[in-house]
Write a protein that holds these residues in place. Structure first.
Motif, PDB file in Angstrom:
ATOM      1  N   GLU A  61      66.203   6.234  45.437  1.00 27.17           N
ATOM      2  CA  GLU A  61      66.097   4.797  45.170  1.00 27.17           C
ATOM      3  C   GLU A  61      64.686   4.420  44.744  1.00 27.17           C
ATOM      4  O   GLU A  61      64.497   3.611  43.838  1.00 27.17           O
ATOM      5  N   GLU A  62      63.684   5.014  45.389  1.00 25.12           N
ATOM      6  CA  GLU A  62      62.294   4.755  44.997  1.00 25.12           C
ATOM      7  C   GLU A  62      62.043   5.234  43.571  1.00 25.12           C
ATOM      8  O   GLU A  62      61.321   4.601  42.800  1.00 25.12           O
ATOM      9  N   GLN A  63      62.646   6.346  43.218  1.00 23.29           N
ATOM     10  CA  GLN A  63      62.496   6.867  41.854  1.00 23.29           C
ATOM     11  C   GLN A  63      63.120   5.902  40.849  1.00 23.29           C
ATOM     12  O   GLN A  63      62.528   5.616  39.797  1.00 23.29           O
ATOM     13  N   LEU A  64      64.283   5.374  41.156  1.00 22.25           N
ATOM     14  CA  LEU A  64      64.917   4.390  40.268  1.00 22.25           C
ATOM     15  C   LEU A  64      64.065   3.134  40.153  1.00 22.25           C
ATOM     16  O   LEU A  64      63.905   2.575  39.058  1.00 22.25           O
ATOM     17  N   LEU A  65      63.521   2.688  41.278  1.00 28.01           N
ATOM     18  CA  LEU A  65      62.652   1.517  41.266  1.00 28.01           C
ATOM     19  C   LEU A  65      61.442   1.769  40.377  1.00 28.01           C
ATOM     20  O   LEU A  65      61.084   0.933  39.542  1.00 28.01           O
ATOM     21  N   ALA A  66      60.824   2.925  40.523  1.00 24.04           N
ATOM     22  CA  ALA A  66      59.658   3.268  39.697  1.00 24.04           C
ATOM     23  C   ALA A  66      60.034   3.282  38.220  1.00 24.04           C
ATOM     24  O   ALA A  66      59.284   2.780  37.371  1.00 24.04           O
ATOM     25  N   ASP A  67      61.192   3.832  37.906  1.00 29.13           N
ATOM     26  CA  ASP A  67      61.643   3.866  36.514  1.00 29.13           C
ATOM     27  C   ASP A  67      61.867   2.456  35.968  1.00 29.13           C
ATOM     28  O   ASP A  67      61.429   2.129  34.860  1.00 29.13           O
TER      29      ASP A  67
END
Length: 140
Positions: A61-67
């Motif tokens: 989820e953090e990776q998606l947020l960063a993207d």
């Protein structure tokens, strides 16, 4: 692991819930009446106590947020109707998000190297071996 009071457990769960809703650390801190740094500490503590599967879910989820945030910032940086200074700031923040993502994925981990130490005695032994090999060869 130390025992948590129900209030502490609820607070950590709330931090995770708010972060999963993609609130910023500032927004989470405001919601809980703490600083953004404390909000992040509570989140990290909650993840440290979570089962591995949940941590991987949060990492995704953090990776998606960063993207998502990086894409939005880059769009701002490319928009000619926005002042140049704001565009530069958008790029700078996008870089910080990219660093965060690299950190999240472990891309900043130091590279491992294999180093072989050659000592003077190693050199002397190799010279002796080569000398012996040369003296044992038949002359042409």
């Amino acid at each position: 692991m130390p025992e948590r009071t129900p209030e502490q457990a609820a607070r950590r769960a709330r931090v995770v819930e708010l972060r999963r809703a993609r609130l910023s650390w500032f927004e989470i801190g405001d919601e809980l009446g703490v600083s953004r740094q404390r909000a992040r500490q509570l989140y990290d503590a909650a993840l440290a106590e979570a089962p591995v599967a949940q941590v991987e879910e949060h990492r995704a989820e953090e990776q998606l947020l960063a993207d998502d945030v990086t894409c939005e910032l880059l769009a701002l940086g490319r928009d000619p109707s926005i002042p140049a200074r704001t565009r530069v700031e958008a790029y700078a923040v996008a870089c910080r998000w990219a660093e965060r993502k690299a950190q999240l994925l472990g891309l900043n981990a130091p590279a491992t190297s294999r180093v072989q130490l050659i000592t003077e005695s190693d050199i002397d032994a190799e010279i002796a071996r080569l000398t012996a090999e040369l003296t044992q060869r038949p002359q042409d």
